[in-house]
Write an enzyme that holds these catalytic residues in place. Sequence first.
Site, PDB file in Angstrom:
ATOM      1  N   LYS A 199     -12.581  -1.049   1.008  1.00 32.48           N
ATOM      2  CA  LYS A 199     -11.905  -0.251  -0.029  1.00 32.48           C
ATOM      3  C   LYS A 199     -12.748  -0.307  -1.304  1.00 32.48           C
ATOM      4  CE  LYS A 199      -7.391  -0.215   2.131  1.00 32.48           C
ATOM      5  NZ  LYS A 199      -6.833  -1.228   3.031  1.00 32.48           N
TER       6      LYS A 199
ATOM      7  N   SER B 132       0.794  -1.221   0.000  1.00 29.61           N
ATOM      8  CA  SER B 132       0.000   0.000   0.000  1.00 29.61           C
ATOM      9  C   SER B 132       0.826   1.271   0.000  1.00 29.61           C
ATOM     10  CB  SER B 132      -0.947  -0.004   1.197  1.00 29.61           C
ATOM     11  OG  SER B 132      -0.212  -0.116   2.392  1.00 29.61           O
TER      12      SER B 132
ATOM     13  N   HIS C  61      -5.723  -3.971  -1.309  1.00 29.54           N
ATOM     14  CA  HIS C  61      -5.606  -2.890  -2.292  1.00 29.54           C
ATOM     15  C   HIS C  61      -5.714  -3.410  -3.721  1.00 29.54           C
ATOM     16  CE1 HIS C  61      -4.793   0.812  -0.062  1.00 29.54           C
ATOM     17  NE2 HIS C  61      -4.140   0.067   0.813  1.00 29.54           N
TER      18      HIS C  61
HETATM   19  C1  LIG Z   1      -6.607  -1.498   4.478  1.00 28.65           C
HETATM   20  C2  LIG Z   1      -5.891  -2.759   4.706  1.00 28.65           C
HETATM   21  C3  LIG Z   1      -6.244  -3.620   5.749  1.00 28.65           C
HETATM   22  C4  LIG Z   1      -7.271  -3.244   6.779  1.00 28.65           C
HETATM   23  O1  LIG Z   1      -8.546  -3.443   6.290  1.00 28.65           O
HETATM   24  P1  LIG Z   1      -9.795  -3.176   7.264  1.00 28.65           P
HETATM   25  O2  LIG Z   1     -10.884  -3.972   6.648  1.00 28.65           O
HETATM   26  O3  LIG Z   1     -10.030  -1.719   7.248  1.00 28.65           O
HETATM   27  O4  LIG Z   1      -9.396  -3.688   8.600  1.00 28.65           O
HETATM   28  C5  LIG Z   1      -5.592  -4.822   5.858  1.00 28.65           C
HETATM   29  N1  LIG Z   1      -4.622  -5.169   4.994  1.00 28.65           N
HETATM   30  C6  LIG Z   1      -4.223  -4.359   3.998  1.00 28.65           C
HETATM   31  C7  LIG Z   1      -3.157  -4.795   3.064  1.00 28.65           C
HETATM   32  C8  LIG Z   1      -4.838  -3.131   3.830  1.00 28.65           C
HETATM   33  O5  LIG Z   1      -4.450  -2.329   2.856  1.00 28.65           O
END
Ligand SMILES: *Cc1c(COP(=O)(O)O)cnc(C)c1O
Length: 402
Positions: free
Chosen positions: A248, A189, A217
């Site tokens: 996301k 990310s 992502h």
């Molecule tokens: C955003 C993200 C998370 C966290 O996701 P949530 O559902 O908000 O807990 C976990 N792993 C990665 C790689 C992320 O980018």
Amino acid sequence: MSLNSRFNTELAGVLEQLRAERVYKRLNYIDSPQSSHVQMEGRGDVLILSSNNYLGLSDEPSVIDAGHEALDKYGAGTGSVRFICGTFTIHRQLEQALARFVGTESSMSYVSCWNANEGLTATIVEEGDFVISDALNHASIIDSIRLAKAITKCTTAVYRHSDMDDLRAKLAANRGARRKLIWTDGVFSMEGDVARLPEILEIAREHDAVVAMDDSHASGVLGKTGRGTAEHHGVFGEVDIITSTLGKALGGAAGGFTAGSAALSDYLTQRSRPQLFSNALPPTVAGSSLAAVRFIETHPERVTRLHENARYFRSAITEAGFTPLAGDTPIVPIIVGETSLAMQISDMMLDEGIFVTGFGYPVVPHGHARIRCQVSAAHTRADLDVAVKSFQKVGRKVGLLK
Ligand SMILES: *Cc1c(COP(=O)(O)O)cnc(C)c1O
């Protein structure tokens, strides 16, 4: 006044120091749905270049309607954990849709991907097992492995970011381990680069290891139809375990899931502690997420638009004189050096009406602070042009550009 005032004074002291170092994070309050633009308290209309709402689905009418319908049908929440009485039929529908979407037999939902990751590692390893993790994996994977190590006394190691020789060597050095688990992000990310998945799968085969990939992502983002890193690399259906977020591209509400074999899902139902001791995903969120998956399956052109926007922004910002980290994802990081400069640029961009977040230490190493731009299918070309112009203006003011 609370009982222990010294405790609160100590916290205030640390906060003061963060402000002095200019690394203090200010929360911006938004008073509208996430879209290409939002209404930000005190600032009015702001262009967002910092959202994970990659496909613009968080305000997609079918996604919102599905949330309303689930609320009407199932009420506010589950009132319980899954195995007691917190499993609704919409959970099964969602989990079947997610499994189909990422190319596995089955999946289990959690209230976040953080929970999904935390509930995985310690559940599937024990003493004598070996877990190896990419150096740039997400914090939730790191904590999941730390927890697994503390609980099970498994052996752990970290390999240099995307360094396949290092991965191979560390697996070879732990040849005697009973079960070997390789953990990777699909898309990293902070860098916006993609895991070298075909090689990771090859190495896993050589070493009889299990591969777990967090595609948060990448779900809805990578691959021609948005099915993630495996589709991007032409190895769809080959990864043992895929975790991802619903927070996301897949609607943007919250929630996460772990996808794999039917045996894995059942095993998680029996043993994964966030499944056993924490409430199930709210039905509104399950309904919206299910609608988001269906939307992506029936609108591949939305994924195409995301890819085109990302390519367009990358070339425009490069032409403007910046050198973003190279990559194929909608994450376009511009390295600026010191954390305070990243924060300053972010503040100045906000004054231009553009919300783009600066990241510094400890999220990224000292001297590698960056502005992380995230492109969405919700952006128009005009939005992206405005963003590039503002970057140029701010870049000149702070001396990054001539
Ligand atoms: C955003 C993200 C998370 C966290 O996701 P949530 O559902 O908000 O807990 C976990 N792993 C990665 C790689 C992320 O980018």
